[in-house]
Write an enzyme that holds these catalytic residues in place. Structure first.
Site, PDB file in Angstrom:
ATOM      1  N   CYS A 112     -15.291 -22.228  57.031  1.00 41.63           N
ATOM      2  CA  CYS A 112     -14.681 -22.838  55.857  1.00 41.63           C
ATOM      3  C   CYS A 112     -15.568 -23.983  55.387  1.00 41.63           C
ATOM      4  CB  CYS A 112     -13.311 -23.358  56.271  1.00 41.63           C
ATOM      5  SG  CYS A 112     -12.347 -23.960  54.924  1.00 41.63           S
ATOM      6  N   ARG A 151     -12.734 -24.871  61.340  1.00 42.97           N
ATOM      7  CA  ARG A 151     -11.265 -24.806  61.377  1.00 42.97           C
ATOM      8  C   ARG A 151     -10.855 -23.852  62.483  1.00 42.97           C
ATOM      9  NH1 ARG A 151      -8.848 -24.590  55.372  1.00 42.97           N
ATOM     10  NH2 ARG A 151      -6.932 -25.126  56.443  1.00 42.97           N
ATOM     11  N   ASP A 194      -5.532 -33.588  51.970  1.00 40.28           N
ATOM     12  CA  ASP A 194      -5.594 -32.788  50.741  1.00 40.28           C
ATOM     13  C   ASP A 194      -5.602 -33.640  49.468  1.00 40.28           C
ATOM     14  OD1 ASP A 194      -5.731 -30.474  52.180  1.00 40.28           O
ATOM     15  OD2 ASP A 194      -3.685 -29.800  51.777  1.00 40.28           O
ATOM     16  N   ARG A 201      -6.447 -21.209  43.010  1.00 37.26           N
ATOM     17  CA  ARG A 201      -5.804 -20.966  44.305  1.00 37.26           C
ATOM     18  C   ARG A 201      -4.639 -21.931  44.521  1.00 37.26           C
ATOM     19  NH1 ARG A 201      -9.384 -22.328  48.737  1.00 37.26           N
ATOM     20  NH2 ARG A 201      -7.365 -22.135  49.718  1.00 37.26           N
TER      21      ARG A 201
HETATM   22  C1  UD1 Z   1      -2.824 -27.094  56.494  1.00 36.08           C
HETATM   23  C2  UD1 Z   1      -2.884 -26.973  54.996  1.00 36.08           C
HETATM   24  C3  UD1 Z   1      -4.181 -27.585  54.461  1.00 36.08           C
HETATM   25  C4  UD1 Z   1      -4.342 -29.029  54.964  1.00 36.08           C
HETATM   26  C5  UD1 Z   1      -4.186 -29.084  56.473  1.00 36.08           C
HETATM   27  C6  UD1 Z   1      -4.169 -30.501  57.007  1.00 36.08           C
HETATM   28  C7  UD1 Z   1      -1.609 -24.951  54.582  1.00 36.08           C
HETATM   29  C8  UD1 Z   1      -1.616 -23.577  54.072  1.00 36.08           C
HETATM   30  N1  UD1 Z   1      -2.800 -25.586  54.636  1.00 36.08           N
HETATM   31  O1  UD1 Z   1      -3.901 -26.324  57.017  1.00 36.08           O
HETATM   32  O2  UD1 Z   1      -4.111 -27.563  53.036  1.00 36.08           O
HETATM   33  O3  UD1 Z   1      -5.602 -29.509  54.594  1.00 36.08           O
HETATM   34  O4  UD1 Z   1      -2.955 -28.459  56.877  1.00 36.08           O
HETATM   35  O5  UD1 Z   1      -3.130 -31.214  56.436  1.00 36.08           O
HETATM   36  O6  UD1 Z   1      -0.579 -25.511  54.886  1.00 36.08           O
HETATM   37  N2  UD1 Z   1      -7.195 -27.735  64.414  1.00 36.08           N
HETATM   38  C9  UD1 Z   1      -7.685 -27.440  65.667  1.00 36.08           C
HETATM   39  N3  UD1 Z   1      -7.242 -26.299  66.274  1.00 36.08           N
HETATM   40  C10 UD1 Z   1      -6.336 -25.465  65.699  1.00 36.08           C
HETATM   41  C11 UD1 Z   1      -5.834 -25.781  64.429  1.00 36.08           C
HETATM   42  C12 UD1 Z   1      -6.283 -26.924  63.804  1.00 36.08           C
HETATM   43  O7  UD1 Z   1      -8.497 -28.178  66.206  1.00 36.08           O
HETATM   44  O8  UD1 Z   1      -5.977 -24.460  66.315  1.00 36.08           O
HETATM   45  C13 UD1 Z   1      -7.672 -28.943  63.705  1.00 36.08           C
HETATM   46  C14 UD1 Z   1      -8.298 -28.648  62.357  1.00 36.08           C
HETATM   47  O9  UD1 Z   1      -9.651 -28.257  62.490  1.00 36.08           O
HETATM   48  C15 UD1 Z   1      -8.107 -29.950  61.643  1.00 36.08           C
HETATM   49  C16 UD1 Z   1      -6.762 -30.432  62.167  1.00 36.08           C
HETATM   50  O10 UD1 Z   1      -6.553 -29.733  63.399  1.00 36.08           O
HETATM   51  O11 UD1 Z   1      -9.108 -30.860  62.045  1.00 36.08           O
HETATM   52  C17 UD1 Z   1      -5.588 -30.189  61.262  1.00 36.08           C
HETATM   53  O12 UD1 Z   1      -5.599 -28.848  60.810  1.00 36.08           O
HETATM   54  P1  UD1 Z   1      -4.273 -28.041  60.524  1.00 36.08           P
HETATM   55  O13 UD1 Z   1      -3.109 -28.960  60.394  1.00 36.08           O
HETATM   56  O14 UD1 Z   1      -4.154 -26.940  61.517  1.00 36.08           O
HETATM   57  O15 UD1 Z   1      -4.595 -27.373  59.122  1.00 36.08           O
HETATM   58  P2  UD1 Z   1      -3.970 -26.028  58.581  1.00 36.08           P
HETATM   59  O16 UD1 Z   1      -2.606 -25.886  59.138  1.00 36.08           O
HETATM   60  O17 UD1 Z   1      -4.930 -24.911  58.764  1.00 36.08           O
END
Ligand code: UD1
Length: 420
Positions: free
Chosen positions: A116, A121, A307, A399
């Site tokens: 990404c 991510r 965001d 989007r």
């Molecule tokens: C959601 C939002 C996105 C927003 C993000 C953070 C949706 C559809 N998208 O994305 O717009 O920018 O929350 O508010 O709701 N991480 C890990 N491991 C994981 C998952 C996440 O390390 O398994 C990290 C990510 O890299 C990031 C942080 O945790 O640094 C937060 O990400 P996350 O809250 O998971 O983002 P999304 O849920 O994908």
């Protein structure tokens, strides 16, 4: 491909209707996989990400009909369990079908989402949480293969390097509602979109407690029924128009915006000198005096949303003085910096920290961004820049922002969409 041409310098004034939340719509649509009964979702925005999720549900055997902002999801073939690469690779949020498939159909084959532009991510927390519930997870041929026949309640810690994860919480929550026994999710995300998901699941018959906190409890039930639910309004869209009011020295009423979901942004804008009032049915945002620079750190909710970081940077770029923005959720999410600098901004990056020296004005330029919110920051910059700004690759904006140019035109912006 379309592009946007904005002639800057107009003061925006009037009412903007805030749409339903994209980031609530995506997991709620995925949640319809948890039942074979019909579900009706209202206030669903018309966005390409939503179209992608509807295509994925169709691939998974659901029958979907859309009338305006109402989406009806009916059961069709409930044996399908494959979310293909072609769709998942266009939208990482597709990963949120994983938990529902594992819980209801006991099998999931979901393409591993790719990289990404906003930085790495990973999905380790999603997989860890589902494994802790007893799901058997493996990766084969680029797909996550999940078997949910043995899932049961458990105590799960979901914190990662960057705090809680929104969609990992959504995935584990969706799996837990149908897992036998009690699940406790520690360090759960408590974004308003998670609360909305829990609200919808409860209407379907799920037993969920504490979803506004970082500790969610779930008591599994055997079966969920259909439900009708109206989505919350989009706090990120609302935040973007709040910043449009501030940057154009305008006065905008955001109809349907929820004040309490935007406290971190409101706090910073007030500190900068923007006048913000909670009004019946929305929020009024007014520029009343020259703004002051502010320092912002992005954090999981209720902290300042990542965001809205790019859009806030556009405002700080034209605010006299030095502002500092620290990105703690996606430390590499700065794709907009070089484009803002091309328009005359003075921003330097020191790792996850952006130092912004406010300039007197920006000048229009051809720009492009490869990410949704970065593109929104360029729109804001274009609204205040001298001359014309041409923004390419606006499919990113499509989007996440429903009807962007018409909403902006209605409050006085000089903006048009043209074919490239
Ligand atoms: C959601 C939002 C996105 C927003 C993000 C953070 C949706 C559809 N998208 O994305 O717009 O920018 O929350 O508010 O709701 N991480 C890990 N491991 C994981 C998952 C996440 O390390 O398994 C990290 C990510 O890299 C990031 C942080 O945790 O640094 C937060 O990400 P996350 O809250 O998971 O983002 P999304 O849920 O994908």
């Amino acid at each position: 491909m379309d592009k946007l041409i904005i002639k800057g310098g107009r003061r925006l004034k009037g009412t903007v209707m805030i749409s339903g939340a994209k980031n609530a719509a995506l997991p709620l649509l995925a949640a319809t996989l948890l039942t074979d009964a019909t579900c009706i979702l209202k206030n669903v925005p018309a966005l390409s990400d939503i179209d992608t999720m509807m295509k994925i549900l169709t691939e998974l055997g659901k029958e979907i009909a859309r009338t305006g902002n109402v989406v009806t999801v009916k059961s069709g073939d409930s044996k399908k369990c494959r979310a293909p690469y072609e769709l998942v690779s266009t939208m990482r949020a597709s990963i949120c079908v994983l938990g529902a498939l594992i819980a209801k159909r006991k099998r999931a084959e979901v393409s591993f989402p790719g990289g990404c532009v906003i930085g790495p991510r990973p999905i380790d927390l999603h997989l860890k949480g589902l494994k802790d519930l007893g799901a058997d997870i493996s990766v084969k041929g680029g797909y996550i293969i999940g078997n949910g026949s043995g899932i049961r309640g458990n105590r799960i810690y979901l914190g990662g390097h960057f705090g809680s994860s929104v969609l990992a919480t959504a995935n584990v929550l969706m799996a837990a509602v149908l897992a036998r026994g009690k699940t406790i999710i520690e360090n759960a995300a408590c974004e308003p979109e998670i609360v909305d998901l829990a609200g919808f699941l409860k209407k379907m018959g799920a037993k969920i407690y504490g979803e506004t906190s970082h500790r969610i409890e779930v008591v599994g039930v055997k079966k969920l029924h259909g439900a009708t639910h109206s989505l919350i309004s989009d706090r990120i869209e609302a935040g973007t128009y709040m910043l449009a009011a501030a940057i154009t020295k305008g006065d905008i009423f955001l109809k349907n915006a929820v004040y309490d979901n935007l406290l971190a942004l409101i706090d910073k804008l007030k500190e900068a000198g923007v006048r913000i009032e909670k009004r019946g049915g929305g929020i009024r945002v007014r520029y009343v005096k020259p703004l002051k620079p502010v320092d912002v750190t992005t954090l999981p909710y209720p902290g300042f949303p990542t965001d809205i970081q790019a859009q806030m940077m556009a405002l700080m770029a034209v605010t006299d003085g030095i502002s500092v923005i620290t990105e703690k959720v996606y430390p590499e999410r700065f794709i907009h910096v070089s484009e803002l600098n091309r328009m005359g901004a003075q921003i330097v990056l020191e790792g996850p920290i952006a130092i912004i020296k406010g300039v007197k004005g920006l000048s229009g330029a051809p720009v492009m961004a490869s990410d949704l919110r970065a593109s929104a920051s360029l729109v804001l910059a274009g609204l205040v820049a001298k001359g014309a700004t041409e923004i390419s690759r606006i499919y990113h904006l499509d989007r996440g922002y429903e009807n962007l140019e018409n909403k902006l035109k209605k409050i006085g912006a000089d903006i048009k969409r043209v074919k490239e």
